[in-house]
Design a protein around this motif. Structure first.
Motif, PDB file in Angstrom:
ATOM      1  N   ARG A 169      33.446   5.911  77.161  1.00  0.00           N
ATOM      2  CA  ARG A 169      33.002   6.024  78.561  1.00  0.00           C
ATOM      3  C   ARG A 169      34.120   5.617  79.513  1.00  0.00           C
ATOM      4  O   ARG A 169      34.357   6.268  80.533  1.00  0.00           O
ATOM      5  CB  ARG A 169      31.781   5.134  78.812  1.00  0.00           C
ATOM      6  CG  ARG A 169      30.506   5.629  78.162  1.00  0.00           C
ATOM      7  CD  ARG A 169      29.279   4.941  78.766  1.00  0.00           C
ATOM      8  NE  ARG A 169      28.067   5.159  78.008  1.00  0.00           N
ATOM      9  CZ  ARG A 169      27.347   6.280  78.017  1.00  0.00           C
ATOM     10  NH1 ARG A 169      27.745   7.307  78.734  1.00  0.00           N
ATOM     11  NH2 ARG A 169      26.249   6.390  77.284  1.00  0.00           N
ATOM     12  N   ILE A 170      34.818   4.539  79.181  1.00  0.00           N
ATOM     13  CA  ILE A 170      35.900   4.062  80.057  1.00  0.00           C
ATOM     14  C   ILE A 170      37.035   5.085  80.085  1.00  0.00           C
ATOM     15  O   ILE A 170      37.571   5.403  81.148  1.00  0.00           O
ATOM     16  CB  ILE A 170      36.396   2.678  79.583  1.00  0.00           C
ATOM     17  CG1 ILE A 170      35.326   1.620  79.874  1.00  0.00           C
ATOM     18  CG2 ILE A 170      37.721   2.300  80.256  1.00  0.00           C
ATOM     19  CD1 ILE A 170      35.507   0.328  79.115  1.00  0.00           C
ATOM     20  N   ALA A 193      36.895   8.153  79.808  1.00  0.00           N
ATOM     21  CA  ALA A 193      36.522   9.351  80.578  1.00  0.00           C
ATOM     22  C   ALA A 193      36.739   9.136  82.077  1.00  0.00           C
ATOM     23  O   ALA A 193      36.765  10.096  82.839  1.00  0.00           O
ATOM     24  CB  ALA A 193      35.061   9.706  80.301  1.00  0.00           C
ATOM     25  N   LYS A 194      36.898   7.880  82.500  1.00  0.00           N
ATOM     26  CA  LYS A 194      36.968   7.610  83.956  1.00  0.00           C
ATOM     27  C   LYS A 194      38.338   7.130  84.438  1.00  0.00           C
ATOM     28  O   LYS A 194      38.535   6.969  85.624  1.00  0.00           O
ATOM     29  CB  LYS A 194      35.958   6.505  84.296  1.00  0.00           C
ATOM     30  CG  LYS A 194      34.526   6.968  84.189  1.00  0.00           C
ATOM     31  CD  LYS A 194      33.602   5.888  84.733  1.00  0.00           C
ATOM     32  CE  LYS A 194      32.166   6.170  84.379  1.00  0.00           C
ATOM     33  NZ  LYS A 194      31.440   4.983  84.017  1.00  0.00           N
ATOM     34  N   THR A 195      39.253   6.847  83.528  1.00  0.00           N
ATOM     35  CA  THR A 195      40.495   6.192  83.961  1.00  0.00           C
ATOM     36  C   THR A 195      41.379   7.103  84.819  1.00  0.00           C
ATOM     37  O   THR A 195      41.394   8.319  84.629  1.00  0.00           O
ATOM     38  CB  THR A 195      41.309   5.713  82.739  1.00  0.00           C
ATOM     39  OG1 THR A 195      42.477   5.050  83.218  1.00  0.00           O
ATOM     40  CG2 THR A 195      41.737   6.855  81.832  1.00  0.00           C
ATOM     41  N   ASP A 196      42.103   6.493  85.773  1.00  0.00           N
ATOM     42  CA  ASP A 196      43.081   7.301  86.509  1.00  0.00           C
ATOM     43  C   ASP A 196      44.518   6.925  86.129  1.00  0.00           C
ATOM     44  O   ASP A 196      45.463   7.292  86.822  1.00  0.00           O
ATOM     45  CB  ASP A 196      42.849   7.215  88.028  1.00  0.00           C
ATOM     46  CG  ASP A 196      42.804   5.771  88.504  1.00  0.00           C
ATOM     47  OD1 ASP A 196      43.166   4.883  87.695  1.00  0.00           O
ATOM     48  OD2 ASP A 196      42.425   5.535  89.664  1.00  0.00           O
ATOM     49  N   ASN A 250      40.559  13.461  78.096  1.00  0.00           N
ATOM     50  CA  ASN A 250      41.657  13.404  79.079  1.00  0.00           C
ATOM     51  C   ASN A 250      42.798  14.320  78.657  1.00  0.00           C
ATOM     52  O   ASN A 250      43.908  13.858  78.384  1.00  0.00           O
ATOM     53  CB  ASN A 250      42.217  11.970  79.163  1.00  0.00           C
ATOM     54  CG  ASN A 250      41.217  11.002  79.729  1.00  0.00           C
ATOM     55  OD1 ASN A 250      41.041  10.912  80.936  1.00  0.00           O
ATOM     56  ND2 ASN A 250      40.548  10.278  78.848  1.00  0.00           N
TER      57      ASN A 250
END
Ligand code: 13P
Ligand code: SF4
Length: 354
Positions: A80-81, A83-86, A106
């Motif tokens: 989950r993390i 999938a959200k990182t920039d 990613n």
């Protein structure tokens, strides 16, 4: 402990050592901590220069676990993390299938794994040919693949799951009217999940279709080389010696062993259990490094150690290799665009189920 260890600015060398001492001085001699803190400091500086994020699985060895990850967690939390990182670069301190999952989520980012030797007996326990053979025996039966599989197996599966949501994914499919579900590749996780949701479990045979009851979870015969080693005798003899112990197991142990335990769950769920239990002592049936990480967080409770069974794959990931990974930008996870696209669907379906 929250699952985030993120700090905005790289801590100084002194801060790094102090933070590590605060967690680990009961377990790790100071001379060792000084060496590890030097490596951790260099990793944390480089990580910021490169806009990298470090994800650390709960099985990472204590010095690494408590020093460089921005996030720690179980497979589900880390998926989950990721999938959200920039961040531009994801360094996965875990095993190959986890780094592959981060890459699938990613495709544009560089995903690094610090050692190429970090495999998994479950992931190597089922092939695309096996999945295709099962699909031709059971044409309309959905295939759920444990996240502990390689990308090519995910690409021919309908859903993924982790130990944290296996029962949820199976219930979701039963709720959609499926009477039979193929669940790969961990025999024990499948059997334990079938018991949890209350449906029969059968083992598949790729040579011929086995007779199925009205509802069933159809499993495979791969096992985790660590968790399969725990026996009912381990549990009963520990209970004889320490009658007040709380025993919590990862669901990759056999159903007979799980039956004798007080609780089971993913690595995160095991950590939560230890935090909440009122028992004075506890035993974890899982990879032992996690025990050290939990012990560092719960100094008021006594941890019993059953540490003969270690995961040789998770143990490949060290602070030294993590520093190398950032300095040399190695080892990159490479997956073709087609594979990423096909493997993404079952992962997305899993992540959509709450
Ligand atoms: P979790 O998903 O529970 O973190 O487990 C991963 C694993 O490899 C267990 O052996
Ligand atoms: Fe794979 Fe077992 Fe190691 Fe987990 S503990 S990575 S399932 S071999």
């Amino acid at each position: 402990m929250s699952n985030t260890l993120a700090v905005q600015e790289a801590p100084t060398k002194e801060d790094t050592l102090e933070r590590m001492r605060a967690k680990l001085s009961e377990f790790v001699p100071d001379v060792e901590l000084q060496l590890k803190a030097e490596l951790a400091y260099r990793i944390n500086v480089l990580k910021r220069q490169l806009n990298a994020v470090i994800l650390g699985h709960n099985y990472m060895e204590p010095a690494l676990f408590h020093s460089v990850p921005d996030y720690v967690g179980d497979s589900l939390e880390l998926s989950r993390i990721s999938a959200k990182t920039d961040a531009d670069i994801i360094v996965f301190c875990g095993v190959q299938f986890m780094a592959e999952t981060a890459k699938i989520l990613n495709p544009q980012k560089t995903v690094l794994i610090p050692s190429e030797k970090a495999g998994c007996s479950l992931a190597s326990g089922v092939t695309v040919a096996d999945v295709r053979a099962l699909k031709s025996l059971y044409p309309d039966v959905p295939v759920v693949s444990y996240v502990n599989t390689y990308a090519d197996v995910k690409a021919v599966s309908d859903y993924c799951c982790t130990s944290g949501n296996a029962a949820g994914v199976v219930r979701h499919l039963l709720g959609k009217g499926h009477q039979h579900i193929i669940f790969l590749p961990d025999q024990y996780l499948a059997h334990n999940t079938a018991k949890e949701v209350g449906i029969p479990f059968v083992i598949a045979n790729t040579e011929k279709a086995v007779d199925l009851p009205e509802r069933a979870l159809i499993g495979w015969h791969a096992r985790c080389e660590v968790h399969e080693l725990f026996t009912t005798n381990d549990v009963t003899s520990v209970r004889q010696q320490f009658p007040d112990v709380a025993i919590v197991a990862h669901p990759e142990v056999s159903p007979e062993v799980l039956e004798l335990c007080d609780a089971s769950g993913s690595t995160k769920q095991m950590i939560d259990y230890v935090r909440k239990t009122t028992a004075d002592r506890y035993l974890l049936l899982t990879e032992c490094s996690m025990g050290d990480n939990i012990a560092a967080e719960n100094p008021d409770k006594e941890m019993l150690r059953l540490c003969s069974h270690r995961c040789p794959h998770m143990g490949q990931i060290t602070l030294e290799d993590t520093l190398d990974a950032l300095e040399k930008i190695q080892y990159k996870v490479h997956l073709s665009d087609e594979l990423i696209q096909a493997a993404r669907t079952p992962i997305d379906r899993m992540l959509e189920i709450r």
